[in-house]
Design a protein around this motif. Structure first.
Motif, PDB file in Angstrom:
ATOM      1  N   TYR A  14       0.857  -1.175   0.000  1.00  9.53           N
ATOM      2  CA  TYR A  14       0.000   0.000   0.000  1.00  9.53           C
ATOM      3  C   TYR A  14       0.891   1.222   0.000  1.00  9.53           C
ATOM      4  O   TYR A  14       2.102   1.138   0.191  1.00  9.53           O
ATOM      5  N   ILE A  15       0.275   2.383  -0.179  1.00  9.50           N
ATOM      6  CA  ILE A  15       1.030   3.617  -0.266  1.00  9.50           C
ATOM      7  C   ILE A  15       0.793   4.450   0.984  1.00  9.50           C
ATOM      8  O   ILE A  15      -0.286   4.435   1.543  1.00  9.50           O
ATOM      9  N   HIS A  75       1.263   3.556   6.975  1.00 11.20           N
ATOM     10  CA  HIS A  75       2.622   3.021   6.937  1.00 11.20           C
ATOM     11  C   HIS A  75       3.474   3.842   5.967  1.00 11.20           C
ATOM     12  O   HIS A  75       3.096   4.040   4.820  1.00 11.20           O
ATOM     13  N   ASN A  76       4.598   4.325   6.449  1.00 10.60           N
ATOM     14  CA  ASN A  76       5.535   5.077   5.619  1.00 10.60           C
ATOM     15  C   ASN A  76       6.797   4.255   5.415  1.00 10.60           C
ATOM     16  O   ASN A  76       7.329   3.670   6.367  1.00 10.60           O
ATOM     17  N   GLN A  89       5.002   3.088  11.376  1.00 13.58           N
ATOM     18  CA  GLN A  89       3.537   3.026  11.417  1.00 13.58           C
ATOM     19  C   GLN A  89       2.984   4.075  12.364  1.00 13.58           C
ATOM     20  O   GLN A  89       3.507   4.287  13.454  1.00 13.58           O
ATOM     21  N   ARG A  90       1.946   4.745  11.938  1.00 13.80           N
ATOM     22  CA  ARG A  90       1.220   5.644  12.810  1.00 13.80           C
ATOM     23  C   ARG A  90      -0.269   5.425  12.564  1.00 13.80           C
ATOM     24  O   ARG A  90      -0.661   4.843  11.551  1.00 13.80           O
ATOM     25  N   SER A  91      -1.099   5.860  13.480  1.00 10.47           N
ATOM     26  CA  SER A  91      -2.537   5.646  13.338  1.00 10.47           C
ATOM     27  C   SER A  91      -3.255   6.984  13.216  1.00 10.47           C
ATOM     28  O   SER A  91      -2.808   8.003  13.755  1.00 10.47           O
TER      29      SER A  91
END
Length: 249
Positions: A14-15, A75-76, A89-91
């Motif tokens: 995913y991006i 997700h980066n 990962q951040r939410s």
């Protein structure tokens, strides 16, 4: 739901979100609800969304007059100094799923309280009109109270129903999610007890977020109905009713 860096050999499928992520296009995908997580049905089962608790088997005392947080996991992917990809990962808190008893629900007991400006807005789940079988996801907003003295605030706020966002048609053993233009965009089933949302057409990110929220709300609603014991939850949860009212209440 804390942010945590992860090491990975390959970037996830995913991006990362962009500055206009609400309008980015999400390609067809199969999603699976597993506990607190909504995962892509891939080899690694990448988690894409997270719920604050499992909505599939909520007891009545927990489900009535309650709320569930829904966050999208972003997700980066960056390349480290060693040349290896690093995934952080951040939410992002996008919706609060809420169930309100009839005394304060004003006709919409199952709703999605938007927590981000990049969502479609505040939504509600309602039963489809006869002769159709299924549900609708509609936009809702506070309505003006007319006929009351100046300065009087009614206890029961009125809600104004807006445009339909999705029509959820019940078929044999599954639901079909329809766009207002009449095109099917997803199939929702629970074959072998596993809840899956099969997204069959490209949609914008904000449409995907709304569909995920509505899907979880529909599953939660069915869980509540299957464990319905009138009055039990009110005795144990009424003290926190103010906490679960929508922010616009």
């Amino acid at each position: 739901m804390a942010t945590s860096p992860l090491e990975a050999d390959d970037p996830p499928p995913y991006i990362a979100g962009s500055c206009n992520e609400a309008e980015e296009i999400v390609q067809p995908v199969i999603l699976v609800l597993a506990g607190h997580y909504i995962r892509a049905q891939t080899a690694d089962g990448t988690p894409l969304y997270e719920l604050s608790r499992d909505v599939r088997a909520s007891s009545t005392s927990e489900a009535l007059l309650a709320q569930v947080s829904l966050e999208r996991l972003i997700h980066n992917v960056r390349v480290s100094a060693s040349g290896m990809p690093r995934v952080s990962q951040r939410s992002k808190h996008i919706f609060e799923l809420k169930h309100l008893p009839s005394v304060i629900s004003t006709g919409y007991p199952y709703c999605l309280d938007a927590m981000s400006r990049q969502t479609i807005g505040n939504l509600a789940l309602k039963s489809a009109s006869f002769p159709r079988s299924g549900f609708k996801i509609v936009k809702i907003q506070p309505g003006k109270q007319d006929g009351f003295p100046k300065g009087y605030r009614a206890r029961r706020e009125s809600l104004k129903e807006g445009e339909m966002i999705f029509e959820i048609l019940k078929k044999r053993g599954h639901y079909e999610w329809m766009h207002p233009d009449g095109n099917r965009i997803a199939v929702d089933d629970d074959t072998d007890g596993q809840h899956r949302l099969i997204v069959t057409a490209p949609v914008t990110r904000k449409t995907m977020d709304a569909m995920i929220g509505g899907w979880c709300l529909r599953i939660w609603r069915d869980s509540i109905k299957s464990n319905n014991e009138p009055g039990k939850a009110l005795k144990t949860e009424v003290r926190s009713s103010r906490e679960v009212l929508p922010r616009w209440w």
